[in-house]
Design a protein around this motif. Structure first.
Motif, PDB file in Angstrom:
ATOM      1  N   GLU A   1       0.827  -1.205   0.000  1.00 31.24           N
ATOM      2  CA  GLU A   1       0.000   0.000   0.000  1.00 31.24           C
ATOM      3  C   GLU A   1       0.865   1.261   0.000  1.00 31.24           C
ATOM      4  OE1 GLU A   1      -3.177   0.203  -0.545  1.00 31.24           O
ATOM      5  OE2 GLU A   1      -3.300  -1.988  -0.694  1.00 31.24           O
ATOM      6  N   GLU A   2       1.979   1.235   0.717  1.00 30.16           N
ATOM      7  CA  GLU A   2       2.918   2.356   0.692  1.00 30.16           C
ATOM      8  C   GLU A   2       3.506   2.521  -0.700  1.00 30.16           C
ATOM      9  OE1 GLU A   2       7.091   3.807   2.873  1.00 30.16           O
ATOM     10  OE2 GLU A   2       6.298   1.794   3.237  1.00 30.16           O
TER      11      GLU A   2
ATOM     12  N   LYS B   1       2.146   1.632  -3.616  1.00 29.65           N
ATOM     13  CA  LYS B   1       1.109   2.170  -4.500  1.00 29.65           C
ATOM     14  C   LYS B   1       0.952   3.678  -4.310  1.00 29.65           C
ATOM     15  CE  LYS B   1      -2.754  -0.146  -4.407  1.00 29.65           C
ATOM     16  NZ  LYS B   1      -3.847  -0.946  -3.803  1.00 29.65           N
TER      17      LYS B   1
ATOM     18  N   ASP C   1       1.895  -9.250  -0.514  1.00 34.17           N
ATOM     19  CA  ASP C   1       2.497  -7.926  -0.329  1.00 34.17           C
ATOM     20  C   ASP C   1       3.237  -7.480  -1.584  1.00 34.17           C
ATOM     21  OD1 ASP C   1       2.648  -5.797   1.561  1.00 34.17           O
ATOM     22  OD2 ASP C   1       4.783  -6.188   1.815  1.00 34.17           O
TER      23      ASP C   1
ATOM     24  N   GLN D   1      -2.122  -6.825  -7.199  1.00 32.87           N
ATOM     25  CA  GLN D   1      -2.827  -5.561  -7.438  1.00 32.87           C
ATOM     26  C   GLN D   1      -3.223  -5.368  -8.900  1.00 32.87           C
ATOM     27  OE1 GLN D   1      -3.637  -3.516  -4.794  1.00 32.87           O
ATOM     28  NE2 GLN D   1      -2.819  -5.229  -3.575  1.00 32.87           N
TER      29      GLN D   1
ATOM     30  N   TRP E   1      -5.835  -2.527  -9.587  1.00 36.53           N
ATOM     31  CA  TRP E   1      -5.261  -1.184  -9.430  1.00 36.53           C
ATOM     32  C   TRP E   1      -4.347  -0.853 -10.604  1.00 36.53           C
ATOM     33  CZ3 TRP E   1      -0.005   0.128  -8.501  1.00 36.53           C
ATOM     34  CH2 TRP E   1       0.229   1.479  -8.204  1.00 36.53           C
TER      35      TRP E   1
END
Length: 299
Positions: free
Chosen positions: A95-96, A98, A128, A133, A136
């Protein structure tokens, strides 16, 4: 065996998910060059968080006519980052990562993310990884024209430097076909493909890698920091240690002593321009003891 079947099934599932966007190559280097030549618009190139990262990306960009920009320059048409970063060991969770890409590449940019060292994270590494993803990545390509390629060099994880194996997952099937049309036939030979089939099934090798690397690395980190007073950097699962001795002379001497003992370490000066640093691999305690013995004059 049951484990081998499980390994093949899991790999097959991953391939099914990405197969229309997956391309194998003669190591990651061939694929990096292909994307730099054919997967984006030549213009400005920038690294990820730090210029201190694997130099093959900058080399490929410059040789294909890109000019080098600072890491926060939004005008870049190509950004290449390594996660975890080689050699610094800095790691961004997915997430960081992205969020960083969204900030740094607002529109019309190609992004290469090298995750070659990320599978050392553990059995659930895919969760992770940007491999998890796909939606996305498709949305970034569609809405912002930001094309994200996920790069892997498998020669490191599987200890097969003589058998060149790399892969990328393209942002779309159309982008894959555009890049693939410039790839030479039989980029990966029959021996490499046979090795690949065997390696993906060797779950015992992978489990031993995960079991040993973190504990061996932590043991080496403690020894370096407590015995020598040097600072060690990098995520705890990485297969190497990035060491700051605090002194150009000390780092240079460490490289000399290690080489003389037959346990060479990599200086941070060539390419990375970090002359107080050196990098060395995680090894079993018996082999690491030889290196530590050689470095004792610096304690």
């Amino acid at each position: 065996s049951t484990q081998s079947t499980w390994g093949r099934n899991r790999f097959r599932l991953a391939c099914e998910t990405h197969k229309s966007r997956l391309l194998l190559g003669n190591g990651a280097s061939e694929l990096i060059d292909l994307i730099a030549r054919c997967g984006t618009t030549v213009g400005g190139w920038k690294p990820g968080v730090s210029r201190c990262q694997y130099k093959e990306y900058e080399r490929a960009a410059v040789s294909n006519g890109y000019h080098v920009l600072d890491s926060d320059d939004p005008s870049a048409t190509l950004m290449c980052m390594v996660n975890p970063c080689n050699p610094t060991g800095h790691y961004m969770q997915v997430e960081e990562l992205k969020a960083y890409i969204e900030r740094q590449c607002p529109n019309r940019c190609t992004v290469m993310v090298d995750e070659s060292m990320q599978p050392w994270l553990g059995p659930e590494w895919r969760e992770d990884s940007l491999l998890s993803q796909s939606e996305w990545i498709a949305d970034m390509a569609r809405s912002k024209l930001v094309k994200i390629y996920i790069i892997h060099s498998w020669t490191k994880l599987w200890s097969c430097a003589g058998i060149r194996l790399g892969s990328f997952v393209a942002p779309t099937a159309e982008e894959l076909e555009k890049v693939k049309s410039h790839q030479i036939p039989w980029s990966v030979n029959c021996l490499g493909l046979k090795f690949l089939s065997a390696a993906i099934a060797d779950t015992e090798y992978m489990q031993k890698t995960w079991d040993c690397t973190t504990s061996w690395r932590e043991s080496s980190r403690r020894h370096i920091e407590e015995k020598f007073g040097w600072k060690v950097y990098g995520a705890k699962f990485t297969s190497w240690l990035w060491v700051d001795t605090g002194s150009v002379e000390t780092a240079s001497r460490a490289v000399e002593l290690a080489k003389a003992a037959g346990t060479p370490v990599r200086s941070g000066k060539p390419g990375y321009e970090e002359p107080t640093y050196f990098r060395f691999a995680v090894r079993c305690p018996e082999k690491q003891a030889v290196l530590f013995k050689a470095l004792e004059p610096l304690a």
